[in-house]
Write an enzyme that holds these catalytic residues in place. Structure first.
Site, PDB file in Angstrom:
ATOM      1  N   ASP A  21      -2.510  -3.044 -11.610  1.00  0.00           N
ATOM      2  CA  ASP A  21      -2.793  -2.796  -9.852  1.00  0.00           C
ATOM      3  C   ASP A  21      -3.922  -1.973  -9.313  1.00  0.00           C
ATOM      4  OD1 ASP A  21      -1.634  -3.268  -7.699  1.00  0.00           O
ATOM      5  OD2 ASP A  21      -0.628  -1.282  -8.026  1.00  0.00           O
ATOM      6  N   ASN A  69       4.680 -11.950  -7.385  1.00  0.00           N
ATOM      7  CA  ASN A  69       3.866 -12.498  -6.761  1.00  0.00           C
ATOM      8  C   ASN A  69       3.279 -13.834  -6.059  1.00  0.00           C
ATOM      9  OD1 ASN A  69       1.950 -10.986  -9.642  1.00  0.00           O
ATOM     10  ND2 ASN A  69       2.572 -10.049  -7.477  1.00  0.00           N
TER      11      ASN A  69
END
EC number: 2.5.1.-
Length: 243
Positions: A21, A69
């Site tokens: 991330d 996503n």
């Protein structure tokens, strides 16, 4: 099936899973578009994979793209899909020559045909390798994985291949995407967020977690080594009490 973790020695992690991330924030902090950060993050993967043998890491699982996503902008999603293709094309030969076996987990239904073809090729070209097992979670979500596994299990029950009374917590893992992998010993999340984001929900029931502030493009082999050493100092009791 994985070995009983209670019988394994206290040492470094054999299987590390990483939620990579912070790519977008890393790029924005430099005044660049988010995709610039994703490209930097992709380059970081190579360094981490190369560091694994020296750290005793046999299995590395990375979270590349989640089922959630798809909610990102079309520009970012299209850029990521293009990046995945370019990465596979560029790295296939190196991965194959360096003894890395690559697998992909996740639902491939929404992926385009060219990307799926490249994924299949990479898996096939590295199938005989055994130095490090690199698993890439692409269009992956833990809940989605369990739902798909449950459907497959239900079909076997309906077909008479499995009795309902024989279904237990040892049965479902045989239907998961990760059925040939041991559960992760250590799960790392970069960028300062302290959540698991639907990653390996079943498999990480007894994993150790490290939430670190480093953004993924800044993550180094040295930091991975530090986290592995920290893992080795932990007492993993798996619900039992110390002897």
């Amino acid at each position: 099936m994985p070995a009983d973790p209670q019988n394994e020695p206290h040492c470094g992690p054999r299987h590390v899973a990483i939620i990579m991330d912070g790519n977008g924030r890393w790029a924005q902090a430099r005044g660049r578009p988010r995709l610039y950060g994703h490209h930097a993050g992709a380059r970081r993967v190579r360094e981490v994979v190369e560091a694994c043998p020296g750290l005793g890491i046999k299995y590395l699982t990375i979270f590349a793209f989640s089922t959630e996503n798809w909610k990102r902008t079309q520009v970012e999603v299209a850029g990521l899909m293009s990046l995945f293709k370019r990465y596979i094309i560029k790295e296939t030969r190196t991965l194959a020559q360096n003894g890395i076996r690559v697998r992909f987990i996740g639902d491939r239904v929404r992926l385009d045909a060219k990307l799926i073809e490249l994924m299949d090729t990479l898996e096939r070209e590295t199938a005989e390798n055994d130095l490090v097992h690199l698993t890439v979670a692409l269009n992956y979500g833990g809940r989605d994985e369990v739902a798909r596994a449950t459907k497959r299990l239900a079909r076997d029950v309906a077909a008479g291949n499995l009795r309902p009374e024989d279904v237990d917590e040892e049965t479902l893992p045989r239907y998961l995407d990760t059925r040939v992998l041991p559960d992760p010993d250590l799960v790392i999340r970069t960028s300062g967020e302290a959540r698991i984001s639907n990653f390996l929900l079943w498999q990480s029931a007894y994993s150790e977690y490290e939430f670190i502030d480093t953004l993924w493009p800044d993550f180094t082999a040295a930091e991975l080594e530090r986290l592995c050493k920290s893992f080795g100092s932990r007492e993993r009791r798996f619900g039992a009490v110390p002897a």
